[in-house]
Design a protein around this motif. Sequence first.
Motif, PDB file in Angstrom:
ATOM      1  N   SER A  53       0.679  -1.346  -0.010  1.00  0.00           N
ATOM      2  CA  SER A  53      -0.075   0.051   0.108  1.00  0.00           C
ATOM      3  C   SER A  53       0.870   1.364   0.056  1.00  0.00           C
ATOM      4  CB  SER A  53      -0.986  -0.011   1.003  1.00  0.00           C
ATOM      5  OG  SER A  53      -0.253  -0.100   2.435  1.00  0.00           O
ATOM      6  N   GLU A  54       0.220   2.541  -0.427  1.00  0.00           N
ATOM      7  CA  GLU A  54       0.937   3.681  -0.618  1.00  0.00           C
ATOM      8  C   GLU A  54       0.008   4.530   0.199  1.00  0.00           C
ATOM      9  OE1 GLU A  54       1.816   7.124  -3.853  1.00  0.00           O
ATOM     10  OE2 GLU A  54       1.139   5.201  -4.498  1.00  0.00           O
ATOM     11  N   ILE A  55       0.720   5.302   1.140  1.00  0.00           N
ATOM     12  CA  ILE A  55       0.006   6.163   1.966  1.00  0.00           C
ATOM     13  C   ILE A  55      -0.133   7.413   1.307  1.00  0.00           C
ATOM     14  CG2 ILE A  55       0.175   7.495   4.293  1.00  0.00           C
ATOM     15  CD1 ILE A  55       1.424   5.434   5.524  1.00  0.00           C
ATOM     16  N   ILE A  56      -1.246   7.987   0.888  1.00  0.00           N
ATOM     17  CA  ILE A  56      -1.639   9.185   0.008  1.00  0.00           C
ATOM     18  C   ILE A  56      -1.457  10.450   1.219  1.00  0.00           C
ATOM     19  CG2 ILE A  56      -3.157  10.102  -1.716  1.00  0.00           C
ATOM     20  CD1 ILE A  56      -1.704   7.718  -2.869  1.00  0.00           C
ATOM     21  N   ASN A  57      -2.256  10.355   2.056  1.00  0.00           N
ATOM     22  CA  ASN A  57      -2.546  11.379   3.014  1.00  0.00           C
ATOM     23  C   ASN A  57      -2.494  11.135   4.515  1.00  0.00           C
ATOM     24  OD1 ASN A  57      -3.136  13.974   3.851  1.00  0.00           O
ATOM     25  ND2 ASN A  57      -5.241  14.098   3.208  1.00  0.00           N
ATOM     26  N   LEU A  67      -5.534   8.184   8.184  1.00  0.00           N
ATOM     27  CA  LEU A  67      -4.771   7.774   6.987  1.00  0.00           C
ATOM     28  C   LEU A  67      -5.700   7.559   5.737  1.00  0.00           C
ATOM     29  CD1 LEU A  67      -2.580   5.198   8.798  1.00  0.00           C
ATOM     30  CD2 LEU A  67      -1.798   7.259   8.155  1.00  0.00           C
ATOM     31  N   THR A  68      -5.167   8.087   4.725  1.00  0.00           N
ATOM     32  CA  THR A  68      -5.710   7.769   3.267  1.00  0.00           C
ATOM     33  C   THR A  68      -4.657   6.664   2.535  1.00  0.00           C
ATOM     34  OG1 THR A  68      -6.905   9.769   3.287  1.00  0.00           O
ATOM     35  CG2 THR A  68      -6.733   8.569   1.201  1.00  0.00           C
ATOM     36  N   ILE A  77      -9.513   4.387   4.004  1.00  0.00           N
ATOM     37  CA  ILE A  77      -9.564   5.338   4.853  1.00  0.00           C
ATOM     38  C   ILE A  77      -9.506   4.628   6.235  1.00  0.00           C
ATOM     39  CG2 ILE A  77     -10.274   7.632   5.853  1.00  0.00           C
ATOM     40  CD1 ILE A  77     -11.563   8.069   3.083  1.00  0.00           C
ATOM     41  N   ILE A  78      -8.421   5.053   6.892  1.00  0.00           N
ATOM     42  CA  ILE A  78      -8.539   4.347   8.324  1.00  0.00           C
ATOM     43  C   ILE A  78      -8.086   5.308   9.392  1.00  0.00           C
ATOM     44  CG2 ILE A  78      -6.927   2.631   9.708  1.00  0.00           C
ATOM     45  CD1 ILE A  78      -5.823   1.499   7.208  1.00  0.00           C
ATOM     46  N   VAL A  79      -8.994   5.466  10.505  1.00  0.00           N
ATOM     47  CA  VAL A  79      -9.036   6.387  11.399  1.00  0.00           C
ATOM     48  C   VAL A  79      -8.636   5.530  12.758  1.00  0.00           C
ATOM     49  CG1 VAL A  79     -10.506   7.965  13.009  1.00  0.00           C
ATOM     50  CG2 VAL A  79     -10.784   7.382  10.448  1.00  0.00           C
ATOM     51  N   TYR A  80      -7.533   6.038  13.432  1.00  0.00           N
ATOM     52  CA  TYR A  80      -7.003   5.532  14.633  1.00  0.00           C
ATOM     53  C   TYR A  80      -7.118   6.651  15.770  1.00  0.00           C
ATOM     54  CZ  TYR A  80      -4.269   1.867  11.955  1.00  0.00           C
ATOM     55  OH  TYR A  80      -4.269   1.121  10.966  1.00  0.00           O
ATOM     56  N   ASP A  81      -7.274   5.904  17.004  1.00  0.00           N
ATOM     57  CA  ASP A  81      -7.253   6.839  18.172  1.00  0.00           C
ATOM     58  C   ASP A  81      -5.872   6.788  18.777  1.00  0.00           C
ATOM     59  OD1 ASP A  81      -8.004   8.274  20.476  1.00  0.00           O
ATOM     60  OD2 ASP A  81      -9.271   6.564  21.086  1.00  0.00           O
ATOM     61  N   LEU A  82      -5.481   8.135  18.853  1.00  0.00           N
ATOM     62  CA  LEU A  82      -4.041   8.304  19.254  1.00  0.00           C
ATOM     63  C   LEU A  82      -3.860   8.088  20.848  1.00  0.00           C
ATOM     64  CD1 LEU A  82      -2.647  11.269  17.253  1.00  0.00           C
ATOM     65  CD2 LEU A  82      -2.028   8.791  17.093  1.00  0.00           C
ATOM     66  N   ASN A  84      -5.355   5.631  22.730  1.00  0.00           N
ATOM     67  CA  ASN A  84      -5.244   4.099  23.190  1.00  0.00           C
ATOM     68  C   ASN A  84      -4.606   3.344  22.057  1.00  0.00           C
ATOM     69  OD1 ASN A  84      -7.484   3.849  21.435  1.00  0.00           O
ATOM     70  ND2 ASN A  84      -8.997   3.559  23.068  1.00  0.00           N
ATOM     71  N   GLY A  85      -4.560   3.989  20.735  1.00  0.00           N
ATOM     72  CA  GLY A  85      -3.545   3.351  19.790  1.00  0.00           C
ATOM     73  C   GLY A  85      -4.391   2.096  19.241  1.00  0.00           C
ATOM     74  N   LYS A  86      -5.625   2.348  18.994  1.00  0.00           N
ATOM     75  CA  LYS A  86      -6.711   1.528  18.546  1.00  0.00           C
ATOM     76  C   LYS A  86      -7.074   1.992  16.992  1.00  0.00           C
ATOM     77  CE  LYS A  86      -7.770  -1.327  22.610  1.00  0.00           C
ATOM     78  NZ  LYS A  86      -8.746  -1.715  23.493  1.00  0.00           N
ATOM     79  N   GLN A  87      -7.599   0.969  16.317  1.00  0.00           N
ATOM     80  CA  GLN A  87      -8.283   1.700  14.819  1.00  0.00           C
ATOM     81  C   GLN A  87      -9.798   1.666  15.489  1.00  0.00           C
ATOM     82  OE1 GLN A  87      -7.551  -1.012  11.772  1.00  0.00           O
ATOM     83  NE2 GLN A  87      -9.424  -0.570  10.853  1.00  0.00           N
ATOM     84  N   LEU A  88     -10.224   2.923  15.044  1.00  0.00           N
ATOM     85  CA  LEU A  88     -11.687   3.058  15.183  1.00  0.00           C
ATOM     86  C   LEU A  88     -12.467   2.916  14.201  1.00  0.00           C
ATOM     87  CD1 LEU A  88     -11.257   6.796  17.072  1.00  0.00           C
ATOM     88  CD2 LEU A  88     -11.765   4.478  17.926  1.00  0.00           C
ATOM     89  N   TYR A  89     -12.247   3.313  12.720  1.00  0.00           N
ATOM     90  CA  TYR A  89     -12.905   3.063  11.664  1.00  0.00           C
ATOM     91  C   TYR A  89     -12.089   2.781  10.380  1.00  0.00           C
ATOM     92  CZ  TYR A  89     -16.143   6.124  14.354  1.00  0.00           C
ATOM     93  OH  TYR A  89     -16.808   6.666  15.294  1.00  0.00           O
ATOM     94  N   PHE A  90     -12.872   1.829   9.399  1.00  0.00           N
ATOM     95  CA  PHE A  90     -12.184   1.748   8.243  1.00  0.00           C
ATOM     96  C   PHE A  90     -13.147   1.700   7.123  1.00  0.00           C
ATOM     97  CE2 PHE A  90     -11.311  -1.831   5.270  1.00  0.00           C
ATOM     98  CZ  PHE A  90      -9.910  -1.509   5.046  1.00  0.00           C
ATOM     99  N   PHE A  91     -12.863   2.572   6.099  1.00  0.00           N
ATOM    100  CA  PHE A  91     -13.717   2.726   4.864  1.00  0.00           C
ATOM    101  C   PHE A  91     -12.908   2.150   3.563  1.00  0.00           C
ATOM    102  CE2 PHE A  91     -14.609   6.070   8.007  1.00  0.00           C
ATOM    103  CZ  PHE A  91     -15.848   5.842   8.332  1.00  0.00           C
ATOM    104  N   GLU A  92     -13.508   1.683   2.751  1.00  0.00           N
ATOM    105  CA  GLU A  92     -12.993   1.295   1.449  1.00  0.00           C
ATOM    106  C   GLU A  92     -13.605   2.133   0.642  1.00  0.00           C
ATOM    107  OE1 GLU A  92     -12.297  -2.567   0.194  1.00  0.00           O
ATOM    108  OE2 GLU A  92     -11.757  -3.255   2.369  1.00  0.00           O
ATOM    109  N   THR A  93     -13.154   2.701  -0.546  1.00  0.00           N
ATOM    110  CA  THR A  93     -13.790   3.347  -1.589  1.00  0.00           C
ATOM    111  C   THR A  93     -13.160   2.892  -2.975  1.00  0.00           C
ATOM    112  OG1 THR A  93     -12.026   5.394  -1.624  1.00  0.00           O
ATOM    113  CG2 THR A  93     -13.973   5.522  -0.267  1.00  0.00           C
ATOM    114  N   ASN A  94     -13.920   3.019  -3.864  1.00  0.00           N
ATOM    115  CA  ASN A  94     -13.440   2.564  -5.291  1.00  0.00           C
ATOM    116  C   ASN A  94     -12.885   3.532  -6.223  1.00  0.00           C
ATOM    117  OD1 ASN A  94     -14.419   0.065  -4.528  1.00  0.00           O
ATOM    118  ND2 ASN A  94     -16.570   0.421  -5.087  1.00  0.00           N
TER     119      ASN A  94
END
Length: 94
Positions: A53-57, A67-68, A77-82, A84-94
């Motif tokens: 994977s390539e980190i765009i943004n 992270l995009t 698009i992945i959203v992490y909580d700083l 507690n260091g856990k992943q909150l949300y994960f979205f996939e787009t086409n």
Amino acid sequence: MKHLKFIVIIMGLLIFFGTSAILYIVFDRIFSKEKLIFPQKDELKQLQISENSEIINTNISDDKLILTIKLNEEYQIIVYDLKNGKQLYFFETN
């Protein structure tokens, strides 16, 4: 002339209350007791990102890392909580 005095008084009040609001917000943030505690390096290494994977943004908003990522012509698009260091949300787009 009556309307001009009224407009000047209203504008003076707007300037006063606007400046007061800005000062209140600045001093509230400077002297707040809330502290942001970043996770340890070991916890940050646990971010689940594929090798191809390539980190765009990247964005940091409040206590969240956004992270995009581009993987095989698909975006994630992945959203992490700083805090507690856990992943909150994960979205996939086409």
